[in-house]
Design a protein around this motif. Structure first.
Motif, short mmCIF file in Angstrom:
data_model
loop_
_atom_site.label_atom_id
_atom_site.label_comp_id
_atom_site.label_asym_id
_atom_site.label_seq_id
_atom_site.Cartn_x
_atom_site.Cartn_y
_atom_site.Cartn_z
N LEU A 97 0.83 -1.20 0.00
CA LEU A 97 0.00 0.00 0.00
C LEU A 97 0.86 1.25 0.00
O LEU A 97 1.96 1.26 0.54
CB LEU A 97 -0.89 0.03 1.25
N ARG A 98 0.33 2.31 -0.60
CA ARG A 98 0.94 3.61 -0.39
C ARG A 98 0.63 4.04 1.04
O ARG A 98 -0.26 3.51 1.69
CB ARG A 98 0.38 4.64 -1.37
N SER A 99 1.33 5.02 1.52
CA SER A 99 1.11 5.50 2.87
C SER A 99 -0.33 5.96 3.07
O SER A 99 -0.96 6.51 2.17
CB SER A 99 2.06 6.67 3.17
N GLN A 100 -0.84 5.74 4.28
CA GLN A 100 -2.16 6.26 4.59
C GLN A 100 -2.16 7.79 4.64
O GLN A 100 -3.22 8.42 4.70
CB GLN A 100 -2.67 5.70 5.92
N TYR A 101 -0.99 8.41 4.56
CA TYR A 101 -0.89 9.87 4.53
C TYR A 101 -0.50 10.36 3.14
O TYR A 101 -0.04 11.49 2.97
CB TYR A 101 0.10 10.35 5.58
N SER A 102 -0.72 9.53 2.13
CA SER A 102 -0.48 9.96 0.76
C SER A 102 -1.42 11.12 0.41
O SER A 102 -2.59 11.14 0.80
CB SER A 102 -0.73 8.80 -0.21
N GLY A 103 -0.90 12.07 -0.34
CA GLY A 103 -1.72 13.21 -0.74
C GLY A 103 -2.31 13.08 -2.13
O GLY A 103 -3.00 13.98 -2.60
N GLU A 104 -2.05 11.95 -2.81
CA GLU A 104 -2.53 11.75 -4.16
C GLU A 104 -4.00 11.32 -4.16
O GLU A 104 -4.36 10.34 -3.53
CB GLU A 104 -1.68 10.70 -4.88
N GLN A 105 -4.83 12.07 -4.86
CA GLN A 105 -6.25 11.74 -4.94
C GLN A 105 -6.41 10.35 -5.55
O GLN A 105 -5.79 10.01 -6.55
CB GLN A 105 -7.00 12.77 -5.79
N GLY A 106 -7.25 9.53 -4.92
CA GLY A 106 -7.47 8.17 -5.38
C GLY A 106 -6.59 7.14 -4.71
O GLY A 106 -6.87 5.95 -4.81
N ASP A 107 -5.52 7.58 -4.06
CA ASP A 107 -4.67 6.66 -3.31
C ASP A 107 -5.42 6.16 -2.07
O ASP A 107 -6.34 6.81 -1.56
CB ASP A 107 -3.37 7.34 -2.88
N TYR A 108 -4.95 5.05 -1.57
CA TYR A 108 -5.51 4.46 -0.33
C TYR A 108 -5.59 5.48 0.79
O TYR A 108 -6.59 5.56 1.52
CB TYR A 108 -4.62 3.27 0.04
N GLY A 109 -4.56 6.33 0.93
CA GLY A 109 -4.53 7.32 2.01
C GLY A 109 -5.57 8.40 1.89
O GLY A 109 -5.84 9.12 2.86
N GLN A 110 -6.18 8.55 0.73
CA GLN A 110 -7.20 9.56 0.52
C GLN A 110 -8.62 8.99 0.53
O GLN A 110 -9.58 9.71 0.27
CB GLN A 110 -6.95 10.29 -0.81
N ILE A 111 -8.75 7.71 0.83
CA ILE A 111 -10.06 7.07 0.86
C ILE A 111 -10.48 6.82 2.30
O ILE A 111 -9.73 6.23 3.09
CB ILE A 111 -10.04 5.74 0.07
#
Length: 473
Positions: free
Chosen positions: A224-238
């Motif tokens: 997984l990408r970080s839960q603090y990813s800032g990319e829209q659509g990433d796991y961290g933004q859901i």
């Protein structure tokens, strides 16, 4: 009567001589000085500022720093009497959250903290959006304490404790034994309360530990990408309920191995909280909280988003592991549903988001009426940290305050005070100096300015109000 008068006079003279000597100059040496110097020496500890009722805010400026360890916009509010108050926008927040408020502050008396707070609080919000209002409120209390010559906690009604207990984070490791060793180092430093980052990020690359991760991994990988990813659509933004990620029995046992090794290493006397579990729904949260029960955690933090009060209540009622949330909630109104429903066992405001010092105390007091304790989150610079110390000292149901910069020794350099004034064996002494109790170290702050940022440069472009603020007709 004459003897009593003589006795009292002797005492008065002795007190005078003692106080004169304590000022660093012998009595007879003082009288050898010119008259105006005698007056200056005797008045050296007198507040030289004019009446606080005549204070006015004349400016708000920003110095944005980084590397302590996060980016933080520092706030300085200046007045017509040459005294300034300091605060900060919450770590990772935008300086504009504070600059936008400047036009509403100019000309106001900073000592009217509640009045000014009511003017600006509509411009705050949850998460980092509360950082401007909260940082300004902190700076107002710093100014007020300096103007009246008292520490901020005294302005809140006094203190319940002389020192504030700290809890500290620990850097993660894929090796449970290395992770536990790092936590033991925290104990050796004197900390009496710890927190470890746990969760599905520790097992996401192990086949058979999680389900439904490919959708959120980079290029279809399991990791997984970080839960603090800032990319829209990433796991961290859901948001948590919508990832539909689940933990298998194998993944659960692997995560619990970290807790088992941790307890085998540091024992059970030290309270241990956990955070960063990941994004999943209430069913997975219940599964994890129950599995953690044998390890007597102090709390599990932010298993799901704070907005889901009913789901939090279901989780809390399904486990004996204490539950906690709140670092992104703005104002007491934001906490009330969680508290009224007794949805969590502890609340966890971050003074940089919650509305500042007084609002945080109000949140704690309201929680106490409902039998709920309060921890405090903080990961910014020393000014917001010390503001949290004052709020903690003045709130009866307080438990512990986060010190996030354990591995950033230059964090202490941002203020003039010695490190021992801020950290002593896992506690922070409650300061008795006026205001927040710390003074800015200009040289150190300049060294940490972000690229192309000035040191509290003028901000005249934010002087004028350009909107109609009233929210009712």
């Amino acid at each position: 009567m004459d003897n009593d008068r003589k006795s009292n006079g002797d005492v008065d003279r002795r007190d005078f001589i003692k106080k004169a000597g304590a000022g660093g100059l012998g009595l007879f040496g003082m009288f050898a000085l010119p008259f105006e110097d005698q007056i200056g020496h005797l008045a050296q500890n007198v507040n030289r500022y004019s009446s606080p009722s005549e204070l006015e805010i004349t400016d708000l400026r920003i110095a944005e720093i980084d590397g302590i360890p996060f980016r933080v916009p520092l706030i300085r509010i200046d007045t017509n009497q040459g005294i300034s108050g300091y605060g900060e926008v919450r770590d990772g927040g935008a300086k504009e959250y504070a600059l936008f408020l400047k036009s509403r502050l100019l000309g106001e008396n900073p000592c009217n903290v509640e009045k000014v707070f009511k003017i600006i609080k509509q411009f705050g919000g949850h998460g980092r959006q509360g950082g401007g209002v909260s940082g300004v409120e902190t700076a107002l209390w710093d100014l007020t304490g300096k103007a009246y010559g008292v520490p901020v906690y005294q302005l809140l009604g006094g203190k319940y404790r002389d020192k504030v207990r700290l809890y500290c984070d620990t850097t993660t490791s894929d090796d449970p034994h290395e992770y536990a060793r790092r936590m033991q180092e925290r104990v050796d430093l004197g900390y009496t309360f710890l927190k470890m980052d746990m969760g599905i990020g520790l097992v996401d690359d192990e086949e058979g530990s999680l389900t439904n991760t490919r959708e959120y991994g980079p290029k279809g990988q399991r990791e997984l990408r970080s839960q603090y990813s800032g990319e829209q659509g990433d796991y961290g933004q859901i948001d948590h309920p919508f990832t539909r990620i689940q933990v298998t029995q194998q993944g659960l046992e692997r995560m619990m191995e970290y807790l088992r090794v941790m307890r085998d290493t540091i024992g059970y006397e030290i309270p241990m909280g956990t955070d960063h579990w990941g994004h999943f729904d209430k069913n997975e949260a219940i599964k994890i909280a129950r599995a953690a029960e044998p390890y007597t955690l102090a709390y599990v933090e932010d298993l799901i988003a704070w907005q889901y009060a009913d789901e939090w209540k279901e989780i809390s009622e399904a486990t004996t592991t204490p539950t906690m949330t709140g670092e992104d909630i703005y104002l007491l109104d934001g906490f009330k549903e969680l508290i009224d429903k007794k949805a969590v066992d502890m609340i966890h405001p971050d003074l940089g988001s919650s509305g500042g010092i007084l609002e945080t105390k109000r949140i704690g007091d309201y929680a106490m009426q409902n039998g709920i304790a309060m921890m405090l989150h903080y990961a910014g610079a020393p000014f917001g940290f010390m503001a949290s110390v004052h709020a903690a000292a003045a709130t009866e149901n307080f438990v512990a305050l986060e010190h996030h910069s354990v591995d950033t020794p230059n964090w202490y350099d941002l203020v003039q005070e010695d490190k021992n004034a801020i950290f002593q064996d896992g506690y922070t002494p409650v300061p008795e100096k006026p205001g927040l109790g710390v003074e800015i170290n200009e040289e150190a702050v300049r060294e940490h300015l972000i690229e192309d940022a000035g040191y509290f440069e003028p901000t005249p472009e934010w002087n004028e109000i350009r909107t109609w603020d009233r929210t009712w007709s």
